[in-house]
Structures are given as structure tokens and as C-alpha cells.
Design an enzyme around this catalytic site. Structure first.
Site, short mmCIF file in Angstrom:
data_model
loop_
_atom_site.label_atom_id
_atom_site.label_comp_id
_atom_site.label_asym_id
_atom_site.label_seq_id
_atom_site.Cartn_x
_atom_site.Cartn_y
_atom_site.Cartn_z
N GLN A 111 3.37 -5.86 2.72
CA GLN A 111 2.91 -6.81 3.89
C GLN A 111 2.77 -8.16 3.07
OE1 GLN A 111 -0.01 -5.51 6.60
NE2 GLN A 111 -0.06 -3.58 5.46
N ASN A 136 0.95 -1.16 -0.18
CA ASN A 136 -0.11 0.00 0.05
C ASN A 136 0.92 1.19 0.05
OD1 ASN A 136 -2.37 -1.51 0.37
ND2 ASN A 136 -2.46 -1.57 2.40
N HIS A 169 7.63 -0.29 2.80
CA HIS A 169 7.37 -1.47 3.01
C HIS A 169 6.23 -2.16 2.57
CE1 HIS A 169 4.17 0.53 5.55
NE2 HIS A 169 3.76 -0.54 5.78
N HIS A 172 7.14 4.59 5.89
CA HIS A 172 8.22 3.89 5.65
C HIS A 172 8.02 2.95 4.52
CE1 HIS A 172 12.11 2.05 7.43
NE2 HIS A 172 11.99 1.31 6.59
#
Length: 390
Positions: free
Chosen positions: A199, A184, A197, A195
Site C-alpha cells: 500500500q 504487510n 500487494h 494476494h
């Protein structure tokens, strides 16, 4: 020849933490321990079935406590410092760890866990099951800003290797039916951390989107993905194509920005991709994302969703596919899902897919000129485990 390396550690509360070091890393192999005091992990959530659709809804109240847009000095995904004892104790290239507030897990087995696909598909009132599974956070970089598109080709290649490695590990866990890596990006999407990243969700069921896909396969036949790819590669909707992958705007795009990326041969998930396919994807994916950002003068919010075949189901027919979607329909406008889309699932597209593809091709060309992705370091051999102190 250099290799991407992997170290497995444990956080203070017992959660798994895995470091993936770039093939051309400058980091020393040693990693420090988690210096935080252990805290109890949240109870595993409970799923409730919606009898109107048969879908399962995980009621994960612990997610209410997750951090919301903290300042950079309190970034929970940055390497730990004496003033910020974060989730990652040491400096890193790529780090993957179990989510502190998961939607599924940490339990993998339970007396009320799903008993199989027939159990999940039965319809009844007041049905519940334990939300077994696992949710992981994938930190793309130690930097507190950026996204996948801002990575180097070497780092992108490390993330792809991590996705493949985690897909294999998570698919082998008891109760896991489907593994879903995603990113996202942007506050308009609802991110709670700046940050860079992504998932990985490991579901105890086959997701509604994949269930709908299976219905289409039943109606069309097992060559659905191959035929879609052949048709799209012959169309004016192609954005970028390589030896192993093609990126295109789909014929029936829902979103103002929607890009699908398919491998040219059938692979069910990341575990089945070859080293050459992963190498090409590292740079092609960066070029696509940098093109998306070149559309406007500010970063574009998006969801990048890696659809993979379920564990043990229809794997000869369902092909790995990336779907990038963004609600951004103009520099200062977003598409909001209102009555027809949200209530009835009846979509109305705002931009003809052919027009969207032309704009994206131009944007990728500008990004290739102004912000080129670069090349991979030569001779990456894949993943090599490295012994770690736990």
C-alpha cells in the site's frame, strides 16, 4: 532498449487505476474497462487530535467493510473474470489503484482540512480535521499467493519504479505532507488479503515516527544518517552490502527480526534514486526477504516500511530508509507487545542484534544457494508513459 511502461485508467466509480508493465512484459498493451456498476465512494474520514500526545487519529469507519481473507476465486486484487469482477479489470504485471476504503481521502481539499504544520501542532480539546490525502493499493503480481520476496528481479524493478512514480505524483497533491509505501505480510501482522500487494499512504501530516526523528536530528545534527551508516557498515551487524545499498540489523533493534536498508548516498525519497540504485535494490531487496523466509520452515510475517522524507521538510537531512520488522522470535513463537511496549513505549529486545545479524547472514547465504533471486534483464531505461483509453 526496453522500458517499464505506464498506463492510466479509471475504474467505474472514478478511482484512478495505473498499470505498470515490466520491461520484459509478455502482455499486450490493451486493457479492458471496468464492467462493474458504479457505486458511491465513502465519505472522507475525520481526524481527531489526542491532546495528551498531539497526535492525530483518523476515524475511518468505512474500513470496517473491507474484504477479509476471501477464497482465491474471489480475490479482489486478481485480474477480473466473468465470475469475479475484481478491482483490476485486465491482466497485469503491476497495478496501482486508489483504495476503495481509504483511511485518508478521497477528498484532497476541504473547509476543515489542516491549515499547515502550525495548525496541526497546536494542542486543544475536541480538535478535528478532515482526513484529506490518498491511500493506494499496489498489486505486485496477478498471482493470488506470494509476496514481494517471491517476485522476479524484473517485477521487483517494476514495483520500485512504481513506488518512485507514485511518490512523485502523490507528493504533488494538495494537502499531502508525507508519502509512505509499505507491505504487510502474513496473518500474524493482520493482513486481510493473501494476494501479494503493498500500500501507499499519503498523509496530511508528518507522522509521529518522523516527528521523533526530526527531534533526534535537532539534537544530533544533520549528519545523523551518514554517521549511522558509517558505523553500521563497520560493524558485525551487516547482513548484505552492495555498491549502492547496505542491509543491517540496527544497533538498538526492538524486534526479534529487524533489518534496516540504507542507500550509500543521501536521497530523500524514491524520486531521487538513480536507475543504477533502483537496479541494485531490485535484487538486494529480494535476497534480504528470501533470507528472512529461510530462517524457518514456513513464511515469516513482517512489515516492510519505506520511510521517506516529508514533502518540503528537512529533505537535506532525512534519508530514504527501509525498515523490515517481524514479531517472530522462534519457529512457533511471536513477540507480543504487552504492558511495557504498548502502554509506555519502553521496549525490551529479546535477541542481541549481533546474534540476529549472524543468523540472517547465514539465512541469506542459504537462500542465495537454494532460491537465488537471479539477475535483471539488461538495459532497462526507466519509465515510459503509454496512452490509454480512460
Amino acid at each position: 532498449m526496453p522500458a517499464i511502461t505506464k498506463q492510466v485508467h479509471r475504474l467505474a466509480d472514478g478511482r484512478e487505476l495505473i498499470y505498470y508493465d515490466d520491461a520484459d512484459t509478455t502482455l499486450a498493451p490493451e486493457r479492458g474497462p471496468d464492467l462493474r456498476e458504479p457505486t458511491p465512494r465513502p465519505a472522507t474520514a475525520t481526524m481527531r487530535q489526542d491532546p495528551l500526545t498531539g497526535e492525530w487519529i483518523s476515524i475511518a469507519a468505512a474500513r470496517q467493510n473491507r474484504v477479509f481473507l476471501p477464497p482465491a476465486e474471489l480475490d479482489p486484487l486478481a485480474p477480473a473474470t466473468p465470475t469475479n469482477l475484481s478491482e483490476v479489470p485486465s491482466n497485469y504485471d503491476v497495478a496501482v489503484f486508489e483504495n476503495k476504503s481509504p483511511s485518508f481521502g478521497p477528498l484532497l481539499e476541504d473547509d476543515n482540512a489542516p491549515e499547515g504544520l502550525d495548525d496541526l501542532s497546536a494542542i486543544g480539546l475536541g480538535r478535528t480535521r478532515t482526513s484529506v490525502g490518498r491511500c493506494e493499493v499496489v498489486c505486485f503480481s496477478p498471482s493470488s499467493t506470494g509476496s514481494f520476496g517471491s517476485l522476479t528481479p524484473s517485477r521487483a524493478r517494476t514495483v520500485i519504479e512504481a513506488w518512485a512514480d507514485r511518490t512523485a505524483a502523490l507528493s504533488a497533491l494538495p494537502g499531502v505532507r508525507q508519502v509512505f509505501p509499505f507491505e504487510n505480510r502474513g496473518e500474524a501482522i493482520g493482513v486481510t488479503l493473501h494476494h501479494p500487494h503493498g500500500q501507499i499512504y499519503s498523509y496530511p501530516y508528518i507522522t509521529p515516527r518522523t516527528t521523533a526523528l526530526i527531534r533526534s536530528l535537532d539534537a544530533y545534527g544533520p549528519t545523523l544518517f551518514a554517521d549511522i551508516l558509517e558505523r553500521e557498515r563497520a560493524s558485525e551487524r551487516v547482513i548484505l552490502s552492495g555498491k549502492h545499498w547496505t542491509a543491517f540489523v540496527p544497533f538498538a533493534a526492538r524486534w526479534p527480526i529487524e533489518i534496516h536498508v540504507l542507500p550509500h548516498r543521501h536521497v530523500a525519497d524514491f524520486t531521487e534514486t538513480s536507475a543504477d540504485e533502483r537496479d541494485e535494490l531490485a535484487t538486494l531487496y529480494l535476497r534480504v526477504l528470501r533470507g528472512v523466509d529461510a530462517l524457518y520452515d514456513s513464511p515469516t510475517p513482517y512489515i516492510a516500511a519505506w520511510h521517506q522524507a516529508p514533502v518540503g521538510v528537512r529533505r537535506d537531512e532525512i534519508r530514504l530508509m527501509l525498515q523490515i520488522t517481524s514479531p517472530r522470535r522462534a519457529a512457533d513463537k511471536l513477540k507480543f507487545l504487552a504492558g511495557s511496549e504498548s502502554a509506555m513505549g519502553a521496549w525490551i529486545g529479546d535477541i542481541p542484534p549481533e546474534q540476529a545479524a549472524e543468523r540472517l547472514r547465514d539465512a541469506v547465504a542459504r537462500a542465495d544457494r537454494d532460491d537465488p533471486a537471479g539477475e535483471l534483464p539488461a538495459g532497462i531505461t526507466g519509465l515510459t508513459p503509454r496512452k490509454a483509453d480512460r
